[in-house]
Design an enzyme around this catalytic site. Structure first.
Site, PDB file in Angstrom:
ATOM      1  N   LYS A 122      -2.958  11.565 -72.212  1.00 21.00           N
ATOM      2  CA  LYS A 122      -3.930  11.839 -71.158  1.00 21.00           C
ATOM      3  C   LYS A 122      -5.269  12.084 -71.822  1.00 21.00           C
ATOM      4  O   LYS A 122      -5.319  12.448 -73.004  1.00 21.00           O
ATOM      5  CB  LYS A 122      -3.524  13.085 -70.369  1.00 21.00           C
ATOM      6  CG  LYS A 122      -4.096  13.142 -68.987  1.00 21.00           C
ATOM      7  CD  LYS A 122      -3.285  12.298 -68.020  1.00 21.00           C
ATOM      8  CE  LYS A 122      -3.802  12.382 -66.611  1.00 21.00           C
ATOM      9  NZ  LYS A 122      -2.838  11.809 -65.668  1.00 21.00           N
TER      10      LYS A 122
HETATM   11  P1  NAD Z   1      -9.346  11.474 -56.864  1.00 23.65           P
HETATM   12  O1  NAD Z   1     -10.487  11.838 -57.727  1.00 23.65           O
HETATM   13  O2  NAD Z   1      -9.304  10.120 -56.257  1.00 23.65           O
HETATM   14  O3  NAD Z   1      -9.204  12.560 -55.675  1.00 23.65           O
HETATM   15  C1  NAD Z   1      -9.139  13.929 -55.913  1.00 23.65           C
HETATM   16  C2  NAD Z   1      -9.177  14.642 -54.568  1.00 23.65           C
HETATM   17  O4  NAD Z   1      -8.962  16.045 -54.788  1.00 23.65           O
HETATM   18  C3  NAD Z   1     -10.530  14.515 -53.842  1.00 23.65           C
HETATM   19  O5  NAD Z   1     -10.299  14.327 -52.466  1.00 23.65           O
HETATM   20  C4  NAD Z   1     -11.176  15.866 -54.083  1.00 23.65           C
HETATM   21  O6  NAD Z   1     -12.111  16.226 -53.076  1.00 23.65           O
HETATM   22  C5  NAD Z   1      -9.959  16.770 -54.058  1.00 23.65           C
HETATM   23  N1  NAD Z   1     -10.188  18.064 -54.702  1.00 23.65           N
HETATM   24  C6  NAD Z   1     -10.763  18.312 -55.892  1.00 23.65           C
HETATM   25  N2  NAD Z   1     -10.833  19.629 -56.108  1.00 23.65           N
HETATM   26  C7  NAD Z   1     -10.308  20.229 -55.017  1.00 23.65           C
HETATM   27  C8  NAD Z   1     -10.105  21.581 -54.627  1.00 23.65           C
HETATM   28  N3  NAD Z   1     -10.482  22.576 -55.419  1.00 23.65           N
HETATM   29  N4  NAD Z   1      -9.502  21.812 -53.433  1.00 23.65           N
HETATM   30  C9  NAD Z   1      -9.134  20.815 -52.622  1.00 23.65           C
HETATM   31  N5  NAD Z   1      -9.296  19.511 -52.940  1.00 23.65           N
HETATM   32  C10 NAD Z   1      -9.887  19.236 -54.115  1.00 23.65           C
HETATM   33  O7  NAD Z   1      -8.045  11.754 -57.754  1.00 23.65           O
HETATM   34  P2  NAD Z   1      -6.603  11.127 -57.597  1.00 23.65           P
HETATM   35  O8  NAD Z   1      -6.497   9.969 -58.491  1.00 23.65           O
HETATM   36  O9  NAD Z   1      -6.254  10.992 -56.156  1.00 23.65           O
HETATM   37  O10 NAD Z   1      -5.702  12.273 -58.266  1.00 23.65           O
HETATM   38  C11 NAD Z   1      -5.266  13.401 -57.525  1.00 23.65           C
HETATM   39  C12 NAD Z   1      -4.093  14.036 -58.264  1.00 23.65           C
HETATM   40  O11 NAD Z   1      -3.058  13.091 -58.426  1.00 23.65           O
HETATM   41  C13 NAD Z   1      -4.410  14.547 -59.681  1.00 23.65           C
HETATM   42  O12 NAD Z   1      -3.610  15.674 -59.954  1.00 23.65           O
HETATM   43  C14 NAD Z   1      -3.968  13.388 -60.551  1.00 23.65           C
HETATM   44  O13 NAD Z   1      -3.692  13.785 -61.882  1.00 23.65           O
HETATM   45  C15 NAD Z   1      -2.725  12.966 -59.800  1.00 23.65           C
HETATM   46  N6  NAD Z   1      -2.273  11.603 -60.079  1.00 23.65           N
HETATM   47  C16 NAD Z   1      -3.090  10.546 -59.875  1.00 23.65           C
HETATM   48  C17 NAD Z   1      -2.608   9.256 -60.136  1.00 23.65           C
HETATM   49  C18 NAD Z   1      -3.427   8.028 -59.862  1.00 23.65           C
HETATM   50  O14 NAD Z   1      -2.878   6.927 -59.978  1.00 23.65           O
HETATM   51  N7  NAD Z   1      -4.676   8.125 -59.469  1.00 23.65           N
HETATM   52  C19 NAD Z   1      -1.298   9.079 -60.622  1.00 23.65           C
HETATM   53  C20 NAD Z   1      -0.482  10.201 -60.786  1.00 23.65           C
HETATM   54  C21 NAD Z   1      -0.981  11.453 -60.504  1.00 23.65           C
END
Ligand code: NAD
Length: 439
Positions: free
Chosen positions: A125
């Protein structure tokens, strides 16, 4: 050649059991989860030593010229936890809270995730300590390119393959590919496009990668519903985080006849017991950068969001959201973890006591790495699969993982998170025993 692009610093590797700091860190959560599973399955003590540490921890600092001519220094990270099962693999996150402990935890979870769903990758990561909203697109491009250059040969298509995570997207992956390819010898370029996954489709990305994590979450929820004779038609759900993962989960649950009744993102929270249209909300969030001001629906506060009575809660934002303080507020049957590390060990204990089912992150959100693997394979073979093929293969892999975790939870009489760890650790233990340790 890239030998001149040196690693700035290789910091010491963490011990599996360290003296706990005053406040539990994210990596302490990993250590506690790991120790619980390793004790229960009686993991070989030598293998435990290996898996309890990260392989490489790379910290780079690099200068970037900002639009106003000023030079700004940035710090970027890449932690490579383990590559016994295949190349290091994991996302890049741009966020002000990114630091070594967080990246170490996220890298370690990636190793377990790939092992559970049986894709031939290890765990890594990375990210940059950065608030992307503080810079414009041109600055973001220069920061991304300079970070890629600073990482140098620490990433590579057969060695360590980044992907999108919080605040990164296909456009950022495109800049990384272009920078990486520009700095390797010309005859290697055509065969190196799989240095990142989650690329735009026109640039070798896979159909279905954008929605893959959310799609995987929905496949596991469907399987849970089937196992529990629970009807998703008419079921209610709440989502924290409405970015890539959260918005796709919300949109893909809509055709099941389920109803989104509360959403929270970094700008605030809203709820409506009559239902919120996820497609319309996604459109609004794309235009406005967050859900604040979404018309006709009342805002609620953070506690009210957690207290919303629903069937399913999908955390899809950041880590440590379900804690000893917030877990007692939840009024749901199932927590399906789209985010990485949304529940800390105290939160887990409360959920278990309250008999709330949990589909743990390292299984639930593995759709992203699964379709990243498909993208990587398509690039290597110069193939282009259609969406039906991608979705069918994703379904098969994630449900196989789900069934292994479910059966392991039954046979060890333990919670699903610990069972997921046992599935991963057993696979890695077997591989290490077969390979042996050099020399
Ligand atoms: P993203 O940047 O597209 O979205 C993040 C979201 O979280 C946004 O809507 C943001 O407003 C919200 N957020 C941030 N801080 C916040 C808070 N304090 N309270 C409430 N909401 C808050 O990110 P993503 O890719 O959707 O990733 C989200 C989660 O999923 C992360 O933990 C990431 O590690 C995990 N994840 C993502 C992927 C992927 O393929 N993108 C894969 C596996 C896991």
């Amino acid at each position: 050649m890239r030998e001149d692009v040196a690693v700035k610093e290789q910091v010491a590797r963490p011990q599996e059991k360290s003296a706990l700091p005053q406040k539990m860190s994210l990596y302490d959560n990993v250590v506690r989860q790991f120790s619980k599973a390793a004790d229960l399955m009686r993991l070989d003590p030598d293998i435990r030593k290996i898996l309890g540490r990260t392989t490489n921890e790379i910290v780079v600092t690099f200068p970037v010229k900002m639009d106003d001519g000023r030079i700004e220094m940035f710090t970027g990270y890449r932690v490579q936890h383990n590559n016994a099962l295949g190349p290091f693999k994991g996302g890049l996150r741009y966020h002000p809270s990114v630091e070594i402990d967080e990246v170490r935890a996220l890298a370690t979870w990636m190793t377990w995730k790939s092992a559970i769903v049986n894709v031939p990758f290890g765990g890594a990561k990375g990210g940059i300590q950065l608030d992307p909203s503080s810079c414009d697109l041109r600055e973001l491009e220069r920061i991304t390119r300079r970070f890629t250059f600073a990482l140098g040969n620490n990433i590579g298509p057969e060695y360590d393959i980044p992907a999108p995570d919080v605040n990164t997207n296909p456009q950022i992956m495109a800049w990384i590919v272009d920078t990486y390819l520009s700095t390797i010898p010309p005859h290697e370029r055509q065969a190196s496009g799989h240095v990142v996954t989650g690329k735009p489709v026109e640039l070798g990305g896979s159909l279905g990668r954008d929605k893959a994590t959310g799609q995987g979450v929905v496949f596991t929820i469907e399987q849970w519903a089937k196992d529990n004779s629970f009807d998703l038609k008419g079921a209610t759900y709440t989502v924290q985080g409405f970015g890539n993962v959260g918005s796709w989960v919300a949109r893909l649950l809509k055709p099941q006849g389920s109803k989104l009744i509360a959403v929270e993102d970094v700008t605030g929270a809203i709820s409506d017991s009559k239902g919120i249209d996820p497609d319309d909300l996604a459109k609004y969030v794309r235009q406005h950068g967050g859900l604040v001001g979404y018309p006709k629906i009342s805002p609620i506060d953070h506690d009210a969001f957690f207290q919303t009575k629903a069937d399913i809660f999908i955390p899809a934002a950041l880590e440590n959201q379900i804690t000893a303080d917030t877990a007692p507020l939840l009024n749901v049957k199932l927590v399906a973890e789209g985010a990485n590390g949304p529940t800390d060990p105290e939160g887990d204990r409360v959920l278990e006591e309250r008999r709330i089912d949990v589909i743990p992150d390292i299984l639930c959100n593995s759709g992203g790495v699964i379709v990243s693997y498909f993208e990587w394979l398509q690039n290597k073979r110069s193939e282009f699969w259609d969406l039906e093929e991608v979705d069918a293969k994703l379904h098969k892999k994630i449900i196989n993982g789900y069934q292994r975790v479910r059966d392991t939870a039954r046979s060890f009489n333990t919670d699903w998170r610990t069972a997921a760890y046992i599935v991963a650790l057993s696979r890695l233990e077997t591989v290490y025993k077969e390979r042996g340790i050099f020399p």
